[in-house]
Write an enzyme that holds these catalytic residues in place. Structure first.
Site, PDB file in Angstrom:
ATOM      1  N   SER A  86     -20.911  72.967 -12.366  1.00  0.00           N
ATOM      2  CA  SER A  86     -19.534  73.226 -11.500  1.00  0.00           C
ATOM      3  C   SER A  86     -19.027  74.649 -11.851  1.00  0.00           C
ATOM      4  CB  SER A  86     -18.668  72.642 -11.641  1.00  0.00           C
ATOM      5  OG  SER A  86     -17.120  73.062 -11.098  1.00  0.00           O
ATOM      6  N   HIS A 115     -19.979  52.186   8.794  1.00  0.00           N
ATOM      7  CA  HIS A 115     -18.431  52.860   9.635  1.00  0.00           C
ATOM      8  C   HIS A 115     -17.331  53.925   7.710  1.00  0.00           C
ATOM      9  CE1 HIS A 115     -18.128  51.298  13.074  1.00  0.00           C
ATOM     10  NE2 HIS A 115     -18.306  50.589  12.666  1.00  0.00           N
TER      11      HIS A 115
END
Length: 368
Positions: free
Chosen positions: A174, A42
């Site tokens: 980036s 999870h």
């Protein structure tokens, strides 16, 4: 018939790519077979595993994909010479009613195309069944799912600074933030994988839409969908091969994250050791509960390090335990290292031996 030849060749290319991906990730798994890391369920911290064991999970998915590709290749059937509605009526007239000669021609043409007698479709309409396309597309979509899962895991691990894809010396991470190292390869692969999984449903609709012996609304759709499925599967496997051949691991960061969670995971072992030393289990359990909650509160509300172990060491009830032994991460990974060895020996090595001539033959060069 030409489509069958093209798809057979295409599946061969996909098989080659898969073999090389399996080989590359398995090498990575072997190199990191016993490096403890935090497991996640999870996306929450769970029991420890090893970096190599996690890589085996990725490899296992790609092995399943290879098995599916092999099945489709082994069971691919040639349409043969069946003429307009599949009855072979024109050839029967050509051979003056000799059914044996018609059948012989079917076998001869298939043989020339590399299909054995048992690999000829026994019945067809005007075309081979479009269920063939649908089945192959689903195999390729399965590869898309495996790629997406692998690349998403790498993207998440990159965020944790535990592992990342290779990064070129002059690569721009980036366009906006110069300090960033975005996982561009894996992002590209997941984008194409999603497209592959989506477009793979189109051949199912085409197969369902066929009327009787054939309708022409399949043609334009098929030429787009099947080509795009093969091109997309080839592209994402090449990206995965590039990434898996150059994965970068940061053991110190991994160890720090393990150290931050291990004290909580070790409490059961600490409790058993303290009981063996003569303590009352109920009393010791309550002490650990109190110390654990206090330490967790400190981590969550103050942003400080996990000090559970120092709290226990300062408590007379736990002061004389061998904490170095109790907190050895390798004792918390179960059979993970052995599983890596067994998996590679039993599942990967047979593939390497079977396809030794394909290993090293796939193109993984990318422009980033």
């Amino acid at each position: 018939n030409t489509d069958m030849l093209q798809m057979r060749e295409g599946l061969g290319i996909i098989r080659r790519n898969l073999v090389n991906v399996i080989d590359a990730i398995a090498k990575f798994a072997a190199e990191n077979r016993d490096l403890p890391c935090l497991g996640f369920t999870h996306y929450q911290p769970a029991q420890l595993t090893t970096v190599g064991k996690r890589a085996c999970l990725w490899t296992s998915d790609f092995i399943r994909d290879l098995e599916d590709v092999e099945y489709r290749l082994e069971n691919l059937q040639f349409r043969g010479v069946k003429v307009t509605t599949g009855t072979q009526a024109s050839y029967l007239a050509l051979f003056d009613g000799s059914a044996e000669k018609v059948k012989q021609l079917d076998v001869m043409v298939a043989g020339k195309m590399g299909f054995a007698e048992g690999k000829i479709a026994p019945v067809t309409g005007q075309t081979y069944s479009r269920k063939v396309d649908a089945s192959i597309a689903q195999v390729l979509a399965g590869i898309g799912a495996s790629v997406h899962k692998f690349c998403n895991d790498i993207r998440l691990l990159a965020n944790l600074k535990e592992m990342e894809e290779p990064f070129g010396k002059s690569q721009v991470g980036s366009s906006a933030m110069a300090y960033k190292r975005n996982p561009m390869r894996c992002e590209r692969a997941t984008a194409i994988a999603r497209f592959l999984m989506d477009v793979s449903t189109s051949p199912l609709h085409t197969a369902a839409e066929q009327w009787f012996e054939r309708t022409l609304d399949d043609s334009a759709n098929k030429r787009l969908a099947m080509a795009e499925c093969f091109l997309a599967a080839d592209a994402i496997l090449r990206i995965v091969l590039n990434v898996s051949s150059g994965l970068v691991v940061y053991p110190a960061t991994i160890a720090a994250r393990v150290a931050g969670e291990l004290p909580f995971m070790a409490t059961e072992n600490i409790l058993m050791a303290a009981v063996k030393a003569g303590g009352s289990r109920q009393y010791l359990h309550e002490k650990i509960r109190q110390h654990s909650q206090a330490s967790a509160q400190r981590v969550k509300t103050e942003g400080l390090d996990n000090d559970l172990i120092s709290r226990l060491q300062a408590d007379d009830a736990f002061a004389n335990l061998d904490y170095e032994k109790l907190l050895d991460p390798s004792t918390f990974t179960g059979l993970a290292t052995i599983q890596v060895d067994d998996f590679i020996a039993g599942c990967v090595e047979p593939i390497r031996q079977k396809y030794a001539d394909l290993i090293g033959k796939a193109d993984s060069e990318l422009s980033v």
